[in-house]
Scaffold this motif. Sequence first.
Motif, PDB file in Angstrom:
ATOM      1  N   ALA A  93      47.585  30.075  45.386  1.00 14.93           N
ATOM      2  CA  ALA A  93      46.250  29.776  44.861  1.00 14.93           C
ATOM      3  C   ALA A  93      46.176  30.172  43.385  1.00 14.93           C
ATOM      4  O   ALA A  93      46.831  31.111  42.946  1.00 14.93           O
ATOM      5  N   PRO A  94      45.378  29.455  42.604  1.00 14.87           N
ATOM      6  CA  PRO A  94      45.254  29.831  41.189  1.00 14.87           C
ATOM      7  C   PRO A  94      44.540  31.158  41.018  1.00 14.87           C
ATOM      8  O   PRO A  94      43.661  31.520  41.808  1.00 14.87           O
ATOM      9  N   VAL A  95      44.928  31.900  39.986  1.00 13.28           N
ATOM     10  CA  VAL A  95      44.219  33.110  39.582  1.00 13.28           C
ATOM     11  C   VAL A  95      43.173  32.697  38.553  1.00 13.28           C
ATOM     12  O   VAL A  95      43.506  32.072  37.541  1.00 13.28           O
ATOM     13  N   LEU A  96      41.913  33.012  38.812  1.00 10.27           N
ATOM     14  CA  LEU A  96      40.866  32.718  37.843  1.00 10.27           C
ATOM     15  C   LEU A  96      40.783  33.871  36.841  1.00 10.27           C
ATOM     16  O   LEU A  96      40.608  35.027  37.231  1.00 10.27           O
ATOM     17  N   VAL A  97      40.906  33.551  35.566  1.00 11.41           N
ATOM     18  CA  VAL A  97      40.812  34.548  34.506  1.00 11.41           C
ATOM     19  C   VAL A  97      39.602  34.218  33.642  1.00 11.41           C
ATOM     20  O   VAL A  97      39.585  33.196  32.953  1.00 11.41           O
ATOM     21  N   ALA A 109      55.080  35.209  35.936  1.00  8.74           N
ATOM     22  CA  ALA A 109      55.243  35.704  37.309  1.00  8.74           C
ATOM     23  C   ALA A 109      55.154  34.568  38.324  1.00  8.74           C
ATOM     24  O   ALA A 109      55.219  34.814  39.538  1.00  8.74           O
ATOM     25  N   GLY A 110      54.990  33.351  37.843  1.00  8.10           N
ATOM     26  CA  GLY A 110      54.973  32.198  38.738  1.00  8.10           C
ATOM     27  C   GLY A 110      53.616  31.799  39.261  1.00  8.10           C
ATOM     28  O   GLY A 110      53.515  30.922  40.130  1.00  8.10           O
ATOM     29  N   ARG A 111      52.541  32.397  38.722  1.00  6.48           N
ATOM     30  CA  ARG A 111      51.208  32.073  39.208  1.00  6.48           C
ATOM     31  C   ARG A 111      50.562  30.971  38.380  1.00  6.48           C
ATOM     32  O   ARG A 111      50.721  30.904  37.159  1.00  6.48           O
ATOM     33  N   THR A 112      49.825  30.112  39.061  1.00  9.21           N
ATOM     34  CA  THR A 112      48.971  29.142  38.390  1.00  9.21           C
ATOM     35  C   THR A 112      47.709  29.856  37.932  1.00  9.21           C
ATOM     36  O   THR A 112      47.172  30.700  38.644  1.00  9.21           O
ATOM     37  N   VAL A 113      47.249  29.534  36.736  1.00 12.15           N
ATOM     38  CA  VAL A 113      46.106  30.242  36.156  1.00 12.15           C
ATOM     39  C   VAL A 113      44.993  29.250  35.832  1.00 12.15           C
ATOM     40  O   VAL A 113      45.250  28.175  35.260  1.00 12.15           O
ATOM     41  N   ARG A 114      43.792  29.608  36.194  1.00 10.05           N
ATOM     42  CA  ARG A 114      42.611  28.837  35.835  1.00 10.05           C
ATOM     43  C   ARG A 114      41.786  29.692  34.870  1.00 10.05           C
ATOM     44  O   ARG A 114      41.300  30.760  35.228  1.00 10.05           O
ATOM     45  N   THR A 147      42.065  35.248  43.842  1.00  8.48           N
ATOM     46  CA  THR A 147      42.119  36.406  42.946  1.00  8.48           C
ATOM     47  C   THR A 147      41.395  36.084  41.657  1.00  8.48           C
ATOM     48  O   THR A 147      41.609  35.026  41.058  1.00  8.48           O
ATOM     49  N   VAL A 148      40.548  37.013  41.201  1.00  2.00           N
ATOM     50  CA  VAL A 148      39.810  36.861  39.944  1.00  2.00           C
ATOM     51  C   VAL A 148      40.136  38.040  39.036  1.00  2.00           C
ATOM     52  O   VAL A 148      40.049  39.201  39.456  1.00  2.00           O
ATOM     53  N   LEU A 149      40.498  37.741  37.798  1.00  2.00           N
ATOM     54  CA  LEU A 149      40.670  38.754  36.765  1.00  2.00           C
ATOM     55  C   LEU A 149      39.538  38.562  35.762  1.00  2.00           C
ATOM     56  O   LEU A 149      39.502  37.571  35.037  1.00  2.00           O
ATOM     57  N   HIS A 150      38.622  39.516  35.731  1.00  2.00           N
ATOM     58  CA  HIS A 150      37.399  39.383  34.937  1.00  2.00           C
ATOM     59  C   HIS A 150      37.550  40.137  33.618  1.00  2.00           C
ATOM     60  O   HIS A 150      37.422  41.353  33.561  1.00  2.00           O
ATOM     61  N   LEU A 151      37.829  39.366  32.551  1.00  2.00           N
ATOM     62  CA  LEU A 151      38.020  39.933  31.218  1.00  2.00           C
ATOM     63  C   LEU A 151      36.849  39.654  30.288  1.00  2.00           C
ATOM     64  O   LEU A 151      36.694  40.335  29.278  1.00  2.00           O
ATOM     65  N   ALA A 152      36.069  38.633  30.595  1.00  2.00           N
ATOM     66  CA  ALA A 152      35.016  38.197  29.671  1.00  2.00           C
ATOM     67  C   ALA A 152      34.007  39.314  29.442  1.00  2.00           C
ATOM     68  O   ALA A 152      33.605  40.016  30.368  1.00  2.00           O
ATOM     69  N   GLY A 153      33.611  39.470  28.199  1.00  2.00           N
ATOM     70  CA  GLY A 153      32.625  40.490  27.877  1.00  2.00           C
ATOM     71  C   GLY A 153      32.007  40.213  26.518  1.00  2.00           C
ATOM     72  O   GLY A 153      32.490  39.375  25.752  1.00  2.00           O
ATOM     73  N   GLY A 154      30.941  40.903  26.229  1.00  2.00           N
ATOM     74  CA  GLY A 154      30.257  40.727  24.955  1.00  2.00           C
ATOM     75  C   GLY A 154      29.474  41.967  24.602  1.00  2.00           C
ATOM     76  O   GLY A 154      29.500  42.975  25.318  1.00  2.00           O
ATOM     77  N   PRO A 155      28.741  41.930  23.492  1.00  2.00           N
ATOM     78  CA  PRO A 155      27.981  43.107  23.067  1.00  2.00           C
ATOM     79  C   PRO A 155      26.868  43.497  24.030  1.00  2.00           C
ATOM     80  O   PRO A 155      26.431  44.642  24.052  1.00  2.00           O
ATOM     81  N   LYS A 156      26.400  42.562  24.844  1.00  2.00           N
ATOM     82  CA  LYS A 156      25.378  42.893  25.841  1.00  2.00           C
ATOM     83  C   LYS A 156      25.422  41.862  26.964  1.00  2.00           C
ATOM     84  O   LYS A 156      25.976  40.767  26.816  1.00  2.00           O
ATOM     85  N   GLY A 157      24.858  42.251  28.112  1.00  2.95           N
ATOM     86  CA  GLY A 157      24.759  41.330  29.231  1.00  2.95           C
ATOM     87  C   GLY A 157      25.938  41.325  30.176  1.00  2.95           C
ATOM     88  O   GLY A 157      25.983  40.506  31.099  1.00  2.95           O
ATOM     89  N   ALA A 210      31.853  34.768  43.680  1.00  2.00           N
ATOM     90  CA  ALA A 210      33.117  35.162  44.320  1.00  2.00           C
ATOM     91  C   ALA A 210      32.915  35.447  45.800  1.00  2.00           C
ATOM     92  O   ALA A 210      33.786  35.146  46.627  1.00  2.00           O
ATOM     93  N   GLN A 211      31.778  36.021  46.149  1.00  2.00           N
ATOM     94  CA  GLN A 211      31.468  36.250  47.565  1.00  2.00           C
ATOM     95  C   GLN A 211      31.376  34.925  48.310  1.00  2.00           C
ATOM     96  O   GLN A 211      31.916  34.781  49.411  1.00  2.00           O
ATOM     97  N   ARG A 212      30.704  33.964  47.706  1.00  2.00           N
ATOM     98  CA  ARG A 212      30.565  32.648  48.343  1.00  2.00           C
ATOM     99  C   ARG A 212      31.925  31.960  48.501  1.00  2.00           C
ATOM    100  O   ARG A 212      32.163  31.232  49.470  1.00  2.00           O
ATOM    101  N   ALA A 213      32.823  32.207  47.541  1.00  2.00           N
ATOM    102  CA  ALA A 213      34.123  31.529  47.549  1.00  2.00           C
ATOM    103  C   ALA A 213      35.145  32.221  48.442  1.00  2.00           C
ATOM    104  O   ALA A 213      36.234  31.690  48.648  1.00  2.00           O
ATOM    105  N   GLY A 214      34.819  33.408  48.941  1.00  2.00           N
ATOM    106  CA  GLY A 214      35.767  34.131  49.779  1.00  2.00           C
ATOM    107  C   GLY A 214      36.919  34.746  49.005  1.00  2.00           C
ATOM    108  O   GLY A 214      38.041  34.867  49.514  1.00  2.00           O
ATOM    109  N   VAL A 215      36.665  35.165  47.760  1.00  2.00           N
ATOM    110  CA  VAL A 215      37.695  35.801  46.937  1.00  2.00           C
ATOM    111  C   VAL A 215      38.203  37.070  47.620  1.00  2.00           C
ATOM    112  O   VAL A 215      37.425  37.833  48.203  1.00  2.00           O
ATOM    113  N   GLU A 216      39.499  37.313  47.522  1.00  2.00           N
ATOM    114  CA  GLU A 216      40.133  38.428  48.219  1.00  2.00           C
ATOM    115  C   GLU A 216      40.477  39.610  47.313  1.00  2.00           C
ATOM    116  O   GLU A 216      40.804  40.693  47.801  1.00  2.00           O
ATOM    117  N   HIS A 217      40.446  39.413  45.993  1.00  2.00           N
ATOM    118  CA  HIS A 217      40.761  40.508  45.067  1.00  2.00           C
ATOM    119  C   HIS A 217      40.064  40.237  43.750  1.00  2.00           C
ATOM    120  O   HIS A 217      40.257  39.184  43.133  1.00  2.00           O
TER     121      HIS A 217
END
Length: 261
Positions: free
Chosen positions: A9-13, A31-36, A72-82, A94-101
């Motif tokens: 499965a793709p890793v969402l970044v 590492a051989g992973r597809t990335v979205r 799998t989701v890797l959450h990097l996005a960020g900003g000065p607020k919010g 992610a809960q709706r999608a059944g994410v596992e990590h």
Amino acid sequence: MAAKTAKTAPVLVTGGTGTLGRHVVPLLRDAGRTVRVLSRRGGASEDAGVEHVAADLLKGEGLDAALDGVTTVLHLAGGPKGDDEATRNLVRAAQRAGVEHLVYISVIGADRLPLGYFRAKLGAERAVAESGIPWTTLRAAQFHDLTLTVVEKMAKLPVVPAPGGLRWQPVDARDVASRLAELTLGRPAGLVPDLAGPKVYELGDLSRGYLQARGKHRLTLPVRVPGKVGRAYRAGENLTLEGASVGRRTWEDFLAERSAP
């Protein structure tokens, strides 16, 4: 079968086009992973294994489509607020999608610094930890890139301020990316040891190092940061001096690379 599905499965970044994401995505591909890669504008990719999707984390728009088929989701996005609200929107999708990590990058001092940015980071951490999704959170020190932006702006002044007692332990984004790739490809680990740079500097020393590397000369002026924020920094609340993982590249290494022809 589930393990095979997770590996294919793709890793969402989120934030995959930013300072950190530009280093992490190639590591995941190696590492051989597809990335979205999720960003507000989406875009095209020259790598067949990298897909770009457009979504708005703050508005919660486009997230269900972005998470389709993702484990799998890797959450990097960020900003000065919010960041806290954006992360809550991501968690719900992610809960709706059944994410596992769910892997999150936070900042050292998120639970100690009395600043809005750090409070938002702590709120985002809590959203991840309370999501019911297996999770991993890494707190890192300020990146060399951010440090460079700060000292460059101060160096434009006729006299460079040197806040007394304000110490940073900047870390190289490549060291953070390497650790995040490892965590993303591994099992959920909760709150892992902080990641800081190999040396602690007074902010004035960081400025002097920059000026020296650029062949510039400026007078420096000691100043005192007032209030709760100043007391927190003087107490080292933004540092992890014991028990942290330590990156390899120093501020001097970073400046030498940036100064090279």
